[in-house]
Design an enzyme around this catalytic site. Sequence first.
Site, mmCIF file in Angstrom:
data_model
loop_
_atom_site.group_PDB
_atom_site.id
_atom_site.type_symbol
_atom_site.label_atom_id
_atom_site.label_comp_id
_atom_site.label_asym_id
_atom_site.label_seq_id
_atom_site.Cartn_x
_atom_site.Cartn_y
_atom_site.Cartn_z
ATOM 1 N N TYR A 16 -1.775 -10.226 -12.995
ATOM 2 C CA TYR A 16 -0.844 -11.245 -13.314
ATOM 3 C C TYR A 16 -1.394 -12.574 -13.314
ATOM 4 O O TYR A 16 -0.690 -13.467 -12.473
ATOM 5 C CB TYR A 16 0.417 -10.929 -12.333
ATOM 6 N N TYR A 143 9.918 -0.525 -8.566
ATOM 7 C CA TYR A 143 8.889 -0.785 -9.089
ATOM 8 C C TYR A 143 7.944 0.305 -8.874
ATOM 9 O O TYR A 143 7.728 1.032 -8.107
ATOM 10 C CB TYR A 143 8.035 -2.069 -8.219
ATOM 11 N N ASP A 244 8.847 8.271 -5.615
ATOM 12 C CA ASP A 244 7.581 7.416 -5.694
ATOM 13 C C ASP A 244 7.106 6.789 -4.227
ATOM 14 O O ASP A 244 7.539 5.872 -3.664
ATOM 15 C CB ASP A 244 7.855 6.281 -6.485
ATOM 16 N N LYS A 273 -2.391 4.872 -3.339
ATOM 17 C CA LYS A 273 -2.932 3.669 -2.379
ATOM 18 C C LYS A 273 -3.517 4.039 -1.074
ATOM 19 O O LYS A 273 -4.656 4.337 -1.305
ATOM 20 C CB LYS A 273 -1.645 3.023 -2.109
HETATM 21 N N1 PMP Z 1 4.514 2.925 -7.416
HETATM 22 C C1 PMP Z 1 4.580 1.992 -6.380
HETATM 23 C C2 PMP Z 1 5.664 2.286 -5.394
HETATM 24 C C3 PMP Z 1 3.954 0.925 -6.071
HETATM 25 O O1 PMP Z 1 3.957 0.226 -5.212
HETATM 26 C C4 PMP Z 1 2.544 0.998 -7.201
HETATM 27 C C5 PMP Z 1 1.591 -0.076 -6.856
HETATM 28 N N2 PMP Z 1 2.327 -1.349 -6.379
HETATM 29 C C6 PMP Z 1 2.580 1.880 -8.157
HETATM 30 C C7 PMP Z 1 3.496 2.843 -8.223
HETATM 31 C C8 PMP Z 1 1.382 1.624 -9.050
HETATM 32 O O2 PMP Z 1 0.188 2.077 -8.638
HETATM 33 P P1 PMP Z 1 -1.173 1.672 -9.091
HETATM 34 O O3 PMP Z 1 -1.249 0.089 -9.039
HETATM 35 O O4 PMP Z 1 -2.123 2.379 -8.209
HETATM 36 O O5 PMP Z 1 -1.240 2.004 -10.631
#
Ligand code: PMP
Length: 423
Positions: A16, A143, A244, A273
């Site tokens: 970003y 997100y 998620d 992650k």
């Molecule tokens: N879902 C959530 C809840 C996240 O926090 C993130 C990353 N911040 C993602 C999906 C996307 O993961 P990535 O950046 O490894 O593509």
Amino acid sequence: MSIDLDYDQQHLWHPYTSSINPLPCYPVSSAEGCEIILEDGTRLVDGMASWWACIHGYKVPELDQAAAHQLGNMSHVMFGGLTHKPAVELAKKLVALTPPSLEQVFISDSGSVAVEVALKMALQFWHAKGEKRAKFATIRNGYHGDTFGAMSVCDPDGGMHQLYQGFLPEHLFCEAPQTRFEETWDPADIKPMQKMLEQHHQSIAAVILEPVVQGAGGMRIYHPQYLKELRKLCDQYQLLLIADEIATGFGRTGKLFACEHAEIEPDILCLGKGLTGGYMSLAATITSKSVANTICSGEAGVFMHGPTFMGNPLACAVANASIDLLIASDWQTKVATIEQSLKTQLKQCLSLESVTDVRVLGAIGVVETKQAVNLADIQAKFVELGVWIRPFGKLIYIMPPYTISASQLQKLTDAIYKVLTSL
Ligand code: PMP
């Protein structure tokens, strides 16, 4: 030779950032334990765990060893028609650790892809059942990643929906839960979701959300009863529920997975992650046999996804070592101790004029300010104080490695207080 910062500024895009007016970047030479070491030797206590991922800190002997050992065998081999021990072991571990109904594992390369995979699973599930369902339902402030499918279920006010209007599929959003984690549950909180599902359930393939903690969409922490009520609604309308847990998984909220706060089982679970202890990019989407077999009984006969680096052995080997290390450690006590310290130490920020809220769950601490902070200025102040904290908007937040010491944590919270008093 030192890192060519001019070249970086001129040619490298960071997350970003502008190519015209890039914000400064700090050159890192290494990282160990809970510290990031800059090129000039400055040591910064890490408050971010590299965006939730490095749960054990950096240069972890067990993870280094696992990577080195796997390099001795192979770093990668295609997953089409071939398999290997690291992937099978990882699948065994994930199936054992996640809710009993989740048994079929898809290993991909990043969190966003894990979300794409989850959305595709839901779409193929309904396709196989002969129903055309192309809508996803979710809550605001979410997100889920930066790829198109994931973006389409992110908070619509976050800028991306407007920017990509006409190209992003339009899904269904309702107000996010308002009852805080520690408050008494307000049954009215589920009403917007209930109404939305009541009205649109016939066109909805799945509901997707981040359980208990909404991360990049606002660092909001909500009451787990919301998930219980949502599970009931999904059962009532026979909708798939996608959790998620890319940010919340692997102990961050005080439970191994945030869904455990509500004692619910999702139909599809996304992990990423912390899966490799933040060593490399790897993600997993896990579903039930019943969902998987429905998908594969459809017209396509298969699940239609297969990235080049699927099941990457090097990443799987490190993930296995990271999970073993986590499970063998007393992570519950560590996270609970961090939670207690964050609660007592961040509370003092509430007395500051510039602060509107402080919230803490597990190893996550958030201070919300009245006005958005100037990122470059505040970042420089934090670095001067010897800590690595990267706020966004009105949110100054930390989610350190679980291995952080009491004095390192104190340094982080002192820095937050100090910087905020100067605003
Ligand atoms: N879902 C959530 C809840 C996240 O926090 C993130 C990353 N911040 C993602 C999906 C996307 O993961 P990535 O950046 O490894 O593509």
